[in-house]
Design a protein around this motif. Sequence first.
Motif, PDB file in Angstrom:
ATOM      1  N   ALA A 109      -9.170 -35.210  20.131  1.00 28.79           N
ATOM      2  CA  ALA A 109      -8.467 -35.240  21.402  1.00 28.79           C
ATOM      3  C   ALA A 109      -8.235 -33.827  21.894  1.00 28.79           C
ATOM      4  CB  ALA A 109      -7.144 -35.966  21.263  1.00 28.79           C
ATOM      5  N   LYS A 110      -8.206 -33.682  23.187  1.00 25.69           N
ATOM      6  CA  LYS A 110      -8.014 -32.382  23.822  1.00 25.69           C
ATOM      7  C   LYS A 110      -6.717 -31.717  23.382  1.00 25.69           C
ATOM      8  CE  LYS A 110      -6.829 -31.071  28.435  1.00 25.69           C
ATOM      9  NZ  LYS A 110      -6.917 -31.423  29.841  1.00 25.69           N
ATOM     10  N   TRP A 111      -5.649 -32.496  23.191  1.00 29.81           N
ATOM     11  CA  TRP A 111      -4.348 -31.921  22.866  1.00 29.81           C
ATOM     12  C   TRP A 111      -4.316 -31.276  21.492  1.00 29.81           C
ATOM     13  CZ3 TRP A 111       0.185 -35.269  25.027  1.00 29.81           C
ATOM     14  CH2 TRP A 111       0.068 -35.319  26.411  1.00 29.81           C
ATOM     15  N   LYS A 112      -5.305 -31.528  20.665  1.00 30.27           N
ATOM     16  CA  LYS A 112      -5.314 -30.935  19.329  1.00 30.27           C
ATOM     17  C   LYS A 112      -5.416 -29.417  19.382  1.00 30.27           C
ATOM     18  CE  LYS A 112      -7.026 -34.792  16.669  1.00 30.27           C
ATOM     19  NZ  LYS A 112      -8.042 -35.269  15.752  1.00 30.27           N
ATOM     20  N   THR A 113      -5.896 -28.860  20.484  1.00 29.03           N
ATOM     21  CA  THR A 113      -6.049 -27.409  20.579  1.00 29.03           C
ATOM     22  C   THR A 113      -4.965 -26.764  21.429  1.00 29.03           C
ATOM     23  OG1 THR A 113      -7.517 -27.618  22.486  1.00 29.03           O
ATOM     24  CG2 THR A 113      -8.546 -27.583  20.309  1.00 29.03           C
ATOM     25  N   LEU A 114      -4.013 -27.530  21.951  1.00 29.70           N
ATOM     26  CA  LEU A 114      -2.991 -27.005  22.843  1.00 29.70           C
ATOM     27  C   LEU A 114      -1.686 -26.713  22.112  1.00 29.70           C
ATOM     28  CD1 LEU A 114      -3.438 -29.396  25.901  1.00 29.70           C
ATOM     29  CD2 LEU A 114      -4.361 -27.095  25.610  1.00 29.70           C
ATOM     30  N   SER A 115      -0.955 -25.717  22.621  1.00 31.23           N
ATOM     31  CA  SER A 115       0.409 -25.443  22.163  1.00 31.23           C
ATOM     32  C   SER A 115       1.145 -24.762  23.306  1.00 31.23           C
ATOM     33  CB  SER A 115       0.410 -24.564  20.915  1.00 31.23           C
ATOM     34  OG  SER A 115      -0.035 -23.258  21.218  1.00 31.23           O
ATOM     35  N   CYS A 116       2.465 -24.833  23.266  1.00 30.98           N
ATOM     36  CA  CYS A 116       3.275 -24.156  24.276  1.00 30.98           C
ATOM     37  C   CYS A 116       4.589 -23.726  23.630  1.00 30.98           C
ATOM     38  CB  CYS A 116       3.522 -25.047  25.489  1.00 30.98           C
ATOM     39  SG  CYS A 116       4.506 -26.515  25.177  1.00 30.98           S
ATOM     40  N   THR A 117       5.272 -22.791  24.281  1.00 28.74           N
ATOM     41  CA  THR A 117       6.579 -22.349  23.806  1.00 28.74           C
ATOM     42  C   THR A 117       7.640 -22.898  24.745  1.00 28.74           C
ATOM     43  OG1 THR A 117       5.597 -20.343  22.886  1.00 28.74           O
ATOM     44  CG2 THR A 117       7.994 -20.348  23.189  1.00 28.74           C
ATOM     45  N   VAL A 118       8.674 -23.464  24.149  1.00 27.34           N
ATOM     46  CA  VAL A 118       9.726 -24.162  24.876  1.00 27.34           C
ATOM     47  C   VAL A 118      11.057 -23.451  24.642  1.00 27.34           C
ATOM     48  CG1 VAL A 118      10.883 -26.392  25.127  1.00 27.34           C
ATOM     49  CG2 VAL A 118       8.513 -26.316  24.436  1.00 27.34           C
ATOM     50  N   ARG A 119      11.847 -23.298  25.713  1.00 22.11           N
ATOM     51  CA  ARG A 119      13.211 -22.757  25.629  1.00 22.11           C
ATOM     52  C   ARG A 119      14.168 -23.918  25.851  1.00 22.11           C
ATOM     53  NH1 ARG A 119      15.312 -18.341  23.540  1.00 22.11           N
ATOM     54  NH2 ARG A 119      17.120 -17.551  24.615  1.00 22.11           N
ATOM     55  N   VAL A 120      15.095 -24.112  24.910  1.00 21.80           N
ATOM     56  CA  VAL A 120      16.017 -25.242  24.952  1.00 21.80           C
ATOM     57  C   VAL A 120      17.451 -24.712  25.008  1.00 21.80           C
ATOM     58  CG1 VAL A 120      16.807 -27.310  23.714  1.00 21.80           C
ATOM     59  CG2 VAL A 120      14.412 -26.609  23.566  1.00 21.80           C
ATOM     60  N   ARG A 121      18.245 -25.285  25.899  1.00 21.55           N
ATOM     61  CA  ARG A 121      19.678 -24.978  25.983  1.00 21.55           C
ATOM     62  C   ARG A 121      20.449 -26.248  25.643  1.00 21.55           C
ATOM     63  NH1 ARG A 121      20.747 -23.311  31.673  1.00 21.55           N
ATOM     64  NH2 ARG A 121      22.871 -23.256  30.929  1.00 21.55           N
ATOM     65  N   LEU A 122      21.422 -26.095  24.729  1.00 22.69           N
ATOM     66  CA  LEU A 122      22.182 -27.248  24.246  1.00 22.69           C
ATOM     67  C   LEU A 122      23.653 -27.141  24.611  1.00 22.69           C
ATOM     68  CD1 LEU A 122      20.819 -27.583  20.586  1.00 22.69           C
ATOM     69  CD2 LEU A 122      20.030 -28.767  22.649  1.00 22.69           C
ATOM     70  N   LEU A 123      24.275 -28.291  24.714  1.00 28.15           N
ATOM     71  CA  LEU A 123      25.721 -28.406  24.852  1.00 28.15           C
ATOM     72  C   LEU A 123      26.317 -28.530  23.451  1.00 28.15           C
ATOM     73  CD1 LEU A 123      25.688 -31.133  27.629  1.00 28.15           C
ATOM     74  CD2 LEU A 123      26.345 -28.728  27.927  1.00 28.15           C
ATOM     75  N   PRO A 124      27.579 -28.179  23.271  1.00 30.52           N
ATOM     76  CA  PRO A 124      28.221 -28.466  21.980  1.00 30.52           C
ATOM     77  C   PRO A 124      28.048 -29.952  21.677  1.00 30.52           C
ATOM     78  CG  PRO A 124      29.633 -27.066  23.300  1.00 30.52           C
ATOM     79  CD  PRO A 124      28.485 -27.498  24.199  1.00 30.52           C
ATOM     80  N   GLY A 125      27.726 -30.263  20.459  1.00 33.16           N
ATOM     81  CA  GLY A 125      27.449 -31.647  20.094  1.00 33.16           C
ATOM     82  C   GLY A 125      25.964 -31.963  20.091  1.00 33.16           C
ATOM     83  N   GLY A 126      25.136 -31.022  20.578  1.00 29.58           N
ATOM     84  CA  GLY A 126      23.691 -31.194  20.511  1.00 29.58           C
ATOM     85  C   GLY A 126      23.034 -31.787  21.737  1.00 29.58           C
TER      86      GLY A 126
END
Length: 71
Positions: A1-18
């Motif tokens: 599958a095409k997605w096997k060669t893909l990757s990306c970097t993600v920035r996540v912001r959380l609230l207290p409690g997750g």
Amino acid sequence: AKWKTLSCTVRVRLLPGGGVLDVRIVRSSGDETFDRSVERAVFAADPLPVPEEPHLFEPFREFSFEFDPNR
């Protein structure tokens, strides 16, 4: 599958409690469909497990990670 060669970097912001406050792609895979699916996956995991103690939670308030389906 095409997605096997893909990757990306993600920035996540959380609230207290997750709770997921925000998810942003900071390094695209070059495939918008893949990137959007990664964003949706992070929101679907809400709430993320985090320490309950406020001083231990702080490092988890905002973080980045590389999403690579091959790892």
